[in-house]
Design a protein around this motif. Structure first.
Motif, mmCIF file in Angstrom:
data_model
loop_
_atom_site.group_PDB
_atom_site.id
_atom_site.type_symbol
_atom_site.label_atom_id
_atom_site.label_comp_id
_atom_site.label_asym_id
_atom_site.label_seq_id
_atom_site.Cartn_x
_atom_site.Cartn_y
_atom_site.Cartn_z
ATOM 1 N N GLU A 1 0.826 -1.208 0.000
ATOM 2 C CA GLU A 1 0.000 0.000 0.000
ATOM 3 C C GLU A 1 0.867 1.268 0.000
ATOM 4 O O GLU A 1 0.557 2.233 -0.688
ATOM 5 C CB GLU A 1 -0.941 0.001 1.195
ATOM 6 C CG GLU A 1 -1.956 1.122 1.114
ATOM 7 C CD GLU A 1 -3.033 0.976 2.155
ATOM 8 O OE1 GLU A 1 -4.210 1.006 1.763
ATOM 9 O OE2 GLU A 1 -2.694 0.822 3.341
ATOM 10 N N GLU A 2 1.955 1.239 0.744
ATOM 11 C CA GLU A 2 2.860 2.393 0.775
ATOM 12 C C GLU A 2 3.446 2.658 -0.614
ATOM 13 O O GLU A 2 3.508 3.806 -1.069
ATOM 14 C CB GLU A 2 3.985 2.111 1.778
ATOM 15 C CG GLU A 2 5.035 3.192 1.853
ATOM 16 C CD GLU A 2 6.166 2.791 2.802
ATOM 17 O OE1 GLU A 2 7.317 3.108 2.479
ATOM 18 O OE2 GLU A 2 5.894 2.149 3.830
ATOM 19 N N GLN A 3 3.847 1.603 -1.300
ATOM 20 C CA GLN A 3 4.394 1.755 -2.644
ATOM 21 C C GLN A 3 3.324 2.227 -3.629
ATOM 22 O O GLN A 3 3.605 3.019 -4.530
ATOM 23 C CB GLN A 3 5.024 0.442 -3.116
ATOM 24 C CG GLN A 3 6.263 0.060 -2.347
ATOM 25 C CD GLN A 3 7.339 1.118 -2.465
ATOM 26 O OE1 GLN A 3 7.687 1.552 -3.552
ATOM 27 N NE2 GLN A 3 7.857 1.558 -1.326
ATOM 28 N N ALA A 4 2.099 1.764 -3.466
ATOM 29 C CA ALA A 4 0.994 2.207 -4.324
ATOM 30 C C ALA A 4 0.751 3.700 -4.141
ATOM 31 O O ALA A 4 0.569 4.436 -5.118
ATOM 32 C CB ALA A 4 -0.270 1.412 -4.028
ATOM 33 N N ARG A 5 0.758 4.152 -2.892
ATOM 34 C CA ARG A 5 0.565 5.589 -2.636
ATOM 35 C C ARG A 5 1.699 6.412 -3.221
ATOM 36 O O ARG A 5 1.466 7.480 -3.794
ATOM 37 C CB ARG A 5 0.449 5.844 -1.131
ATOM 38 C CG ARG A 5 -0.917 5.550 -0.566
ATOM 39 C CD ARG A 5 -1.089 6.136 0.835
ATOM 40 N NE ARG A 5 -0.089 5.642 1.770
ATOM 41 C CZ ARG A 5 -0.306 4.687 2.667
ATOM 42 N NH1 ARG A 5 -1.501 4.146 2.761
ATOM 43 N NH2 ARG A 5 0.638 4.293 3.481
ATOM 44 N N ALA A 6 2.929 5.913 -3.107
ATOM 45 C CA ALA A 6 4.081 6.635 -3.667
ATOM 46 C C ALA A 6 3.964 6.731 -5.189
ATOM 47 O O ALA A 6 4.233 7.794 -5.766
ATOM 48 C CB ALA A 6 5.382 5.940 -3.268
ATOM 49 N N LEU A 7 3.558 5.654 -5.826
ATOM 50 C CA LEU A 7 3.385 5.662 -7.280
ATOM 51 C C LEU A 7 2.277 6.625 -7.685
ATOM 52 O O LEU A 7 2.423 7.389 -8.646
ATOM 53 C CB LEU A 7 3.076 4.256 -7.780
ATOM 54 C CG LEU A 7 2.851 4.091 -9.275
ATOM 55 C CD1 LEU A 7 4.054 4.574 -10.077
ATOM 56 C CD2 LEU A 7 2.554 2.631 -9.590
ATOM 57 N N GLU A 8 1.183 6.623 -6.941
ATOM 58 C CA GLU A 8 0.081 7.533 -7.241
ATOM 59 C C GLU A 8 0.533 8.993 -7.094
ATOM 60 O O GLU A 8 0.199 9.839 -7.924
ATOM 61 C CB GLU A 8 -1.097 7.244 -6.314
ATOM 62 C CG GLU A 8 -2.337 8.053 -6.641
ATOM 63 C CD GLU A 8 -3.519 7.647 -5.791
ATOM 64 O OE1 GLU A 8 -4.654 7.831 -6.265
ATOM 65 O OE2 GLU A 8 -3.324 7.145 -4.659
ATOM 66 N N ARG A 9 1.312 9.285 -6.055
ATOM 67 C CA ARG A 9 1.829 10.652 -5.875
ATOM 68 C C ARG A 9 2.716 11.051 -7.047
ATOM 69 O O ARG A 9 2.611 12.153 -7.577
ATOM 70 C CB ARG A 9 2.624 10.762 -4.569
ATOM 71 C CG ARG A 9 1.784 10.996 -3.341
ATOM 72 C CD ARG A 9 2.631 11.378 -2.134
ATOM 73 N NE ARG A 9 3.734 10.477 -1.853
ATOM 74 C CZ ARG A 9 3.642 9.368 -1.110
ATOM 75 N NH1 ARG A 9 2.484 9.031 -0.567
ATOM 76 N NH2 ARG A 9 4.698 8.615 -0.902
ATOM 77 N N LYS A 10 3.592 10.149 -7.469
ATOM 78 C CA LYS A 10 4.517 10.448 -8.576
ATOM 79 C C LYS A 10 3.758 10.734 -9.863
ATOM 80 O O LYS A 10 4.056 11.694 -10.564
ATOM 81 C CB LYS A 10 5.494 9.291 -8.794
ATOM 82 C CG LYS A 10 6.538 9.168 -7.746
ATOM 83 C CD LYS A 10 7.560 10.241 -7.896
ATOM 84 C CE LYS A 10 8.663 10.041 -6.879
ATOM 85 N NZ LYS A 10 9.564 11.151 -6.802
ATOM 86 N N ILE A 11 2.796 9.892 -10.181
ATOM 87 C CA ILE A 11 2.058 10.095 -11.432
ATOM 88 C C ILE A 11 1.264 11.387 -11.373
ATOM 89 O O ILE A 11 1.187 12.125 -12.348
ATOM 90 C CB ILE A 11 1.174 8.875 -11.788
ATOM 91 C CG1 ILE A 11 0.666 8.958 -13.239
ATOM 92 C CG2 ILE A 11 -0.013 8.747 -10.882
ATOM 93 C CD1 ILE A 11 1.684 8.755 -14.272
ATOM 94 N N THR A 12 0.701 11.702 -10.224
ATOM 95 C CA THR A 12 -0.069 12.930 -10.080
ATOM 96 C C THR A 12 0.824 14.159 -10.189
ATOM 97 O O THR A 12 0.481 15.137 -10.838
ATOM 98 C CB THR A 12 -0.820 12.929 -8.728
ATOM 99 O OG1 THR A 12 -1.663 11.771 -8.690
ATOM 100 C CG2 THR A 12 -1.674 14.154 -8.572
ATOM 101 N N GLU A 13 2.010 14.085 -9.574
ATOM 102 C CA GLU A 13 2.942 15.212 -9.603
ATOM 103 C C GLU A 13 3.530 15.460 -10.988
ATOM 104 O O GLU A 13 3.739 16.607 -11.373
ATOM 105 C CB GLU A 13 4.109 14.960 -8.631
ATOM 106 C CG GLU A 13 3.748 15.035 -7.178
ATOM 107 C CD GLU A 13 4.912 14.587 -6.286
ATOM 108 O OE1 GLU A 13 6.064 14.477 -6.771
ATOM 109 O OE2 GLU A 13 4.655 14.329 -5.102
#
Length: 140
Positions: A52-64
């Protein structure tokens, strides 16, 4: 004939193989043995947390960074404008865009984390039920 003996089509199997018994084949590997697997519910939850932590990090990166992948038309001609529009649609604007594919992957990771947590709860519950059954059986 030229004096050479004709070779059988199966001569690639090796010398002196004249069609008799087949040469021994490779050894067949043994089937794996079924073993008990010890499952630690807290380890399953820890794995879910990492996913879940990695999923959130990936979501942040794509959004940014998705905005940085959009391009303005390099010129005012129709080809430049259409090319930029198509590029931007493929990257971030279309239903099947890369952005949406990555976000779907993130949702899949989040679902996997949820499933792992549920499995951890089931294993913990099963362990408690089994322990209670053993205690009850031993008390009789």
């Amino acid at each position: 004939m030229s004096g050479q003996s004709a070779q059988a089509p199966w001569s690639f199997l090796g010398p002196n193989n004249d069609g008799g018994a087949a040469p021994p084949g490779p050894e067949v590997p043994a089937l794996p043995v079924i073993k008990d697997i010890t499952v630690s519910p807290d380890k399953i939850v820890a794995v879910a947390d990492v996913i879940e932590e990695q999923a959130r990090a990936l979501e942040r990166k794509i959004t940014e960074h998705i905005g940085a992948l959009s391009v303005p038309p390099p010129a005012d001609d129709i080809v430049s404008q259409e090319s930029a529009d198509v590029w931007n649609t493929v990257i971030s604007g279309g239903e099947d865009s890369y952005r949406n594919r990555v976000l779907a992957y993130v949702r899949g990771l989040q679902n996997l984390a949820d499933q792992l947590r549920a499995a951890g709860r089931r294993y913990a519950s099963d362990d408690e039920d089994n322990a209670a059954a053993i205690r009850d059986a031993g008390g009789r």
